[in-house]
Design an enzyme around this catalytic site. Structure first.
Site, PDB file in Angstrom:
ATOM      1  N   CYS A  78      33.254  29.767  27.832  1.00  0.00           N
ATOM      2  CA  CYS A  78      32.960  29.543  29.255  1.00  0.00           C
ATOM      3  C   CYS A  78      31.475  29.664  29.587  1.00  0.00           C
ATOM      4  CB  CYS A  78      33.731  30.544  30.120  1.00  0.00           C
ATOM      5  SG  CYS A  78      35.432  30.787  29.616  1.00  0.00           S
ATOM      6  N   CYS A  94      32.358  35.527  32.959  1.00  0.00           N
ATOM      7  CA  CYS A  94      33.117  36.084  31.847  1.00  0.00           C
ATOM      8  C   CYS A  94      33.351  34.995  30.809  1.00  0.00           C
ATOM      9  CB  CYS A  94      34.443  36.665  32.333  1.00  0.00           C
ATOM     10  SG  CYS A  94      35.550  35.460  33.097  1.00  0.00           S
ATOM     11  N   HIS A 142      36.735  24.924  36.972  1.00  0.00           N
ATOM     12  CA  HIS A 142      35.933  25.541  35.909  1.00  0.00           C
ATOM     13  C   HIS A 142      35.958  24.645  34.668  1.00  0.00           C
ATOM     14  CE1 HIS A 142      34.370  28.204  32.969  1.00  0.00           C
ATOM     15  NE2 HIS A 142      35.432  28.965  32.749  1.00  0.00           N
TER      16      HIS A 142
END
Length: 390
Positions: free
Chosen positions: A95, A376, A346
């Site tokens: 991510c 995160c 995302h």
């Protein structure tokens, strides 16, 4: 105004695509590399500099296969008609990939290994699913809980550990959509979104310059009606309080302060500090806490000095847990003012540069000086960047 040293790393500009739905969305006929190339062209067009001086294009991407394979970073260089002398690489920190692209470029600038870098990231989750081609080592379960690979269960764990219930998560999710839609209506995304050609629901070509994932009608009643998706019996995390699956790309132009000055380009911000940190994979969403603490220490700052925050909302339970851990729980009026990933989605490799670009724009809109972008990372990591306007 901040005094800059010659090798300080400055952000000259940042752009992103609108966020498209991954299922039959507006970018269903647009490839990840083509979407990225459009942003690079726009970034070059918005800023006057000699592209022959670009040292490297560094692109974040998580699932590097199919159209995102074979070093998508180099492919973007060629598709965007940059000089063949410009190098290209692809980085992967799940991510945090495109924020890692920022950090990689910044480290090279600071150590005099180049003056101009184009960085960014992309993920077309409609074309390349998050788990496509993944083959996890069966022995991994000897080292960490198998459920740690299921991001939703890690969010459930954080919610229980930090006393964040269903009602609070639902309210957080609704507020994310409300803020994002208000930002859209008020034109607060206009400086960062580059319109890219896509298709509407009927297959007609359209210019895609509005985030498709935001739900203007988001409300508590609808959120309350949803069942928990990861832990059906006793869970609190639903699809509505999880970041949406979306397709998107982002890009930024980074330079040394001395080169930007020589070119007559006004930097929008300087990178004050950067950090990454690991944490238990079972609570991967807590990673921004140790990463931010490291970054603040390196900048000689405390949380109280941060005036604007962009925190990637992987899940409402995760975001609220991080805010508690950082002492920002009571200061949500400075966090994600234009909405977050619950509303915008995302797209994994895109998000790091996306939230940093959004942070920069919010800081300009709010006239704040010091900001934090943090997120995160699956399997237990966090990444953070502190920037200051100049």
């Amino acid at each position: 105004m901040t005094n800059l040293n010659p090798r300080d790393v400055v952000i000259v500009d940042g752009v992103r695509s609108a966020m498209g739905k991954s299922k039959n969305g507006m970018f269903r006929n647009v490839r990840a590399d083509s979407l990225s190339a459009e942003l690079v062209r726009a970034l070059v067009a918005r800023n006057q500099f000699d592209v022959n001086e670009v040292e490297d294009l560094i692109w974040g991407c998580v699932n590097q296969t199919l159209e995102q394979g074979m070093n998508i970073g180099r492919n973007i260089v060629l598709l965007a008609d940059l000089p063949k002398t410009v190098a290209g690489q692809t980085v992967n920190r799940l991510c945090g990939s495109s924020m890692q692209a920022i950090h990689t470029a910044a480290a090279q600038i600071a150590t005099n290994q180049g003056d101009i870098f184009i960085i960014g990231g992309v993920e077309h989750m409609g074309h390349v699913g998050m788990m496509h081609g993944i083959d996890l080592n069966p022995e991994a379960s000897k080292h960490y809980a198998k459920a740690s690979n299921m991001m939703g269960l890690t969010a459930e764990m954080l919610g229980r550990m930090n006393g964040i219930g269903r009602e609070e998560q639902d309210a957080f999710g609704v507020e994310s959509h409300r803020r994002a839609w208000a930002a859209t209506q008020e034109g607060r995304f206009k400086n960062e979104i580059v319109g890219v050609e896509g298709h509407d629901a009927n297959g007609f070509k359209i210019l895609c310059d509005i985030d498709e994932v935001i739900r203007p009608d988001a409300n508590l009643e609808a959120f309350k009606a949803l069942r928990p998706v990861f832990d059906p019996k006793g869970g609190t995390v639903t699809a509505a309080t999880s970041s949406a699956l979306s397709d998107g790309a982002s890009a930024m132009l980074l330079m040394s302060a001395e080169r930007a000055q020589a070119l007559g380009l006004k930097p929008r911000a300087v990178i004050r500090s950067m950090a990454v940190a690991g944490c238990d994979a079972a609570i991967m969403g807590y990673g921004p806490v140790p990463a931010t603490q490291k970054a603040l220490k390196r900048a000689g700052l405390s949380v109280a000095d941060i005036q604007t925050v962009e925190l990637n909302e992987a899940f409402a339970a995760q975001g609220l847990s991080v805010l508690k851990g950082l002492g920002l729980y009571e200061k949500q009026d400075i966090v994600n003012l234009n909405g977050g990933a619950i509303a915008l989605g995302h797209p994994l490799g895109c998000s790091g540069a996306r939230i940093t670009t959004t942070l920069l724009n919010v800081m300009e809109q709010q006239d704040t000086q010091i900001g934090l972008a943090t997120m995160c990372i699956g399997l237990g990591q966090g990444i953070a960047t502190v920037i200051e306007r100049v």
